[in-house]
Design a protein around this motif. Structure first.
Motif, PDB file in Angstrom:
ATOM      1  N   GLY A   1      26.628   4.644  42.211  1.00 29.93           N
ATOM      2  CA  GLY A   1      26.131   3.368  42.694  1.00 29.93           C
ATOM      3  C   GLY A   1      25.487   2.489  41.643  1.00 29.93           C
ATOM      4  O   GLY A   1      25.291   1.303  41.871  1.00 29.93           O
ATOM      5  N   ASP A   2      25.147   3.039  40.501  1.00 27.28           N
ATOM      6  CA  ASP A   2      24.572   2.183  39.452  1.00 27.28           C
ATOM      7  C   ASP A   2      25.571   2.100  38.290  1.00 27.28           C
ATOM      8  O   ASP A   2      26.689   2.583  38.381  1.00 27.28           O
ATOM      9  CB  ASP A   2      23.218   2.744  38.996  1.00 27.28           C
ATOM     10  CG  ASP A   2      22.243   1.621  38.623  1.00 27.28           C
ATOM     11  OD1 ASP A   2      22.634   0.754  37.823  1.00 27.28           O
ATOM     12  OD2 ASP A   2      21.110   1.621  39.133  1.00 27.28           O
ATOM     13  N   ASP A   3      25.150   1.486  37.204  1.00 26.97           N
ATOM     14  CA  ASP A   3      26.065   1.330  36.069  1.00 26.97           C
ATOM     15  C   ASP A   3      26.307   2.645  35.338  1.00 26.97           C
ATOM     16  O   ASP A   3      27.333   2.828  34.691  1.00 26.97           O
ATOM     17  CB  ASP A   3      25.522   0.284  35.092  1.00 26.97           C
ATOM     18  CG  ASP A   3      25.511  -1.091  35.747  1.00 26.97           C
ATOM     19  OD1 ASP A   3      26.562  -1.483  36.290  1.00 26.97           O
ATOM     20  OD2 ASP A   3      24.458  -1.751  35.747  1.00 26.97           O
TER      21      ASP A   3
ATOM     22  N   GLY B   1      32.246   7.399  38.601  1.00 26.38           N
ATOM     23  CA  GLY B   1      33.666   7.336  38.322  1.00 26.38           C
ATOM     24  C   GLY B   1      34.145   5.925  38.196  1.00 26.38           C
ATOM     25  O   GLY B   1      33.373   5.013  37.873  1.00 26.38           O
ATOM     26  N   ASP B   2      35.420   5.763  38.487  1.00 25.50           N
ATOM     27  CA  ASP B   2      36.039   4.450  38.363  1.00 25.50           C
ATOM     28  C   ASP B   2      37.245   4.449  39.290  1.00 25.50           C
ATOM     29  O   ASP B   2      37.819   5.505  39.582  1.00 25.50           O
ATOM     30  CB  ASP B   2      36.455   4.220  36.899  1.00 25.50           C
ATOM     31  CG  ASP B   2      36.696   2.751  36.586  1.00 25.50           C
ATOM     32  OD1 ASP B   2      36.258   1.891  37.379  1.00 25.50           O
ATOM     33  OD2 ASP B   2      37.324   2.482  35.560  1.00 25.50           O
TER      34      ASP B   2
HETATM   35  P1  ADP Z   1      30.950  -0.807  37.047  1.00 23.81           P
HETATM   36  O1  ADP Z   1      31.712  -2.061  37.357  1.00 23.81           O
HETATM   37  O2  ADP Z   1      29.508  -1.033  36.714  1.00 23.81           O
HETATM   38  O3  ADP Z   1      31.664   0.073  36.094  1.00 23.81           O
HETATM   39  P2  ADP Z   1      32.099   0.239  39.405  1.00 23.81           P
HETATM   40  O4  ADP Z   1      32.201  -0.925  40.285  1.00 23.81           O
HETATM   41  O5  ADP Z   1      33.303   0.676  38.655  1.00 23.81           O
HETATM   42  O6  ADP Z   1      30.870  -0.002  38.423  1.00 23.81           O
HETATM   43  O7  ADP Z   1      31.583   1.471  40.262  1.00 23.81           O
HETATM   44  C1  ADP Z   1      30.453   1.365  41.096  1.00 23.81           C
HETATM   45  C2  ADP Z   1      29.800   2.715  41.205  1.00 23.81           C
HETATM   46  O8  ADP Z   1      30.678   3.598  41.874  1.00 23.81           O
HETATM   47  C3  ADP Z   1      29.452   3.348  39.876  1.00 23.81           C
HETATM   48  O9  ADP Z   1      28.260   4.074  40.040  1.00 23.81           O
HETATM   49  C4  ADP Z   1      30.618   4.283  39.639  1.00 23.81           C
HETATM   50  O10 ADP Z   1      30.221   5.384  38.838  1.00 23.81           O
HETATM   51  C5  ADP Z   1      30.955   4.718  41.050  1.00 23.81           C
HETATM   52  N1  ADP Z   1      32.386   5.042  41.225  1.00 23.81           N
HETATM   53  C6  ADP Z   1      33.451   4.241  41.000  1.00 23.81           C
HETATM   54  N2  ADP Z   1      34.601   4.853  41.300  1.00 23.81           N
HETATM   55  C7  ADP Z   1      34.267   6.091  41.712  1.00 23.81           C
HETATM   56  C8  ADP Z   1      35.014   7.230  42.150  1.00 23.81           C
HETATM   57  N3  ADP Z   1      36.354   7.231  42.233  1.00 23.81           N
HETATM   58  N4  ADP Z   1      34.323   8.337  42.482  1.00 23.81           N
HETATM   59  C9  ADP Z   1      32.968   8.354  42.391  1.00 23.81           C
HETATM   60  N5  ADP Z   1      32.220   7.346  42.004  1.00 23.81           N
HETATM   61  C10 ADP Z   1      32.842   6.220  41.665  1.00 23.81           C
END
Ligand code: ADP
Ligand code: MG
Length: 316
Positions: free
Chosen positions: A26-28, A119-120
């Motif tokens: 949920g955070d950066d 993750g992403d």
């Molecule tokens: P940012 O744009 O700051 O990189 P994201 O929008 O990609 O953040 O992701 C928002 C949050 O969700 C971050 O905390 C990220 O680690 C988490 N996240 C993104 N995709 C996944 C995933 N497939 N599984 C778990 N956590 C995720």
């Protein structure tokens, strides 16, 4: 659903929690608090649709396998897995696929008390990248580079099953042994407890992902030694013996990948301790050969060398 709703629903709400996660999804960035005196072990592995698993593979198995292969890398370092990140590239936000994938991934994560901390998620041809983090007491990780001439070579479990299981899957075979072998490919059981139990006993270790000979060669290269393997000692499952003839089962055991068993070396005087500790965690081990000073790799069957190609799966 947009990507944030998908992450919330399939990953954040259902992820395993851990007290050492100060800040999760949920955070950066996530924040974790390792124990004092520990080194962090980090590893990452990508699975590409059609390369690392068949395009028709069930979502649950893709999720399970993506985490399992990463857990196996930490097992091979004798590190305790704790945190994981998941980078998912998907052609479309297919909710039923995501549900299956997340269930496979998170059920295995729960079993090992691994917290998904971030993750992403991006759109594109399907691929799954998992980064796993764990910890190991400083200086006690088991590396590839520690094998000594005179060491005995051991493997956990049985070899060749996953290779035969993938063949069985591709041929749509449904005999009892075909289904069991396919399960060995789809849902490998990472040898985490066995890896931890080998701390202080094994001199070198690797997990068998590319094939016994290819992975043993990595230990030999890193340690500057050679090896002699005894084909008759390679551990074969009952299913592999039923599914394939002896030569094919042995070739699968020597050169087939994806078993995610542990391959390790230890002083011959450690043999009894190794068997006792492996038995404590319910893990079969077999001695399959010896480390030599001469820097070659020979597989002997009844005293005669077998002509196996050394290299396992190579991407490039
Ligand atoms: P940012 O744009 O700051 O990189 P994201 O929008 O990609 O953040 O992701 C928002 C949050 O969700 C971050 O905390 C990220 O680690 C988490 N996240 C993104 N995709 C996944 C995933 N497939 N599984 C778990 N956590 C995720
Ligand atoms: Mg991002």
């Amino acid at each position: 659903m947009n990507e944030f709703e998908l992450i919330e629903r399939f990953f954040r709400r259902t992820a395993q929690a851990r007290p050492d996660v100060a800040l999760g999804i949920g955070d950066d960035a996530a924040l974790v608090t390792p124990d004092a005196g520990m080194q962090i072990a980090i590893s990452t592995d990508t699975l590409v649709n059609g390369v690392h698993f068949p395009a028709d593979f069930p979502a649950y198995d893709v999720g399970y396998r993506a985490l399992a292969v990463n857990l196996s890398d930490l097992a091979a370092m004798a590190a305790e897995p704790r945190w994981a990140l998941l980078a998912l590239t998907l052609p479309a936000a297919d909710e039923s696929w995501l549900q299956g994938f997340a269930t496979g991934f998170l059920e295995l994560a729960r079993e090992y008390q691994v917290a998904l901390i971030g993750g992403d998620m991006t759109q594109g041809p399907m691929s799954v990248t998992v980064t796993i983090l764990g910890q190991v007491p400083a200086g006690r990780a088991i590396k590839r580079s520690g094998a000594q001439p005179g060491d005995r070579i051991f493997v956990t479990g049985t070899l060749g099953d996953a290779y035969l299981g993938l063949k069985a899957h591709e041929a749509n075979q449904v005999s009892a042994e075909a289904i069991w072998l396919r399960g060995r490919f789809a849902r490998p059981r990472p040898r985490v407890q066995a890896g931890l139990a080998l701390r202080g006993l094994a001199n070198s270790m690797i997990d068998v992902s590319d094939g016994l000979l290819a992975d043993l060669q990595h230990i030999l290269d890193e340690s500057g030694v050679g090896a002699r393997l005894d084909a008759a000692r390679l551990p074969l499952s009952d299913a592999a013996r039923a599914y394939a003839d002896r030569d094919a089962a042995l070739a699968a055991a020597a050169t087939g990948g994806d078993d995610y068993e542990l391959l390790f070396t230890a002083g011959a005087d450690r043999d009894a301790d190794i068997r006792a500790r492996a038995a404590d965690v319910g893990c079969p081990v077999a001695a399959v050969g010896d480390i030599t000073e001469a820097r070659d790799l020979v597989v002997l069957d009844g005293g005669l060398p077998l002509p196996y190609p050394r290299l396992g799966y190579r991407h490039f």
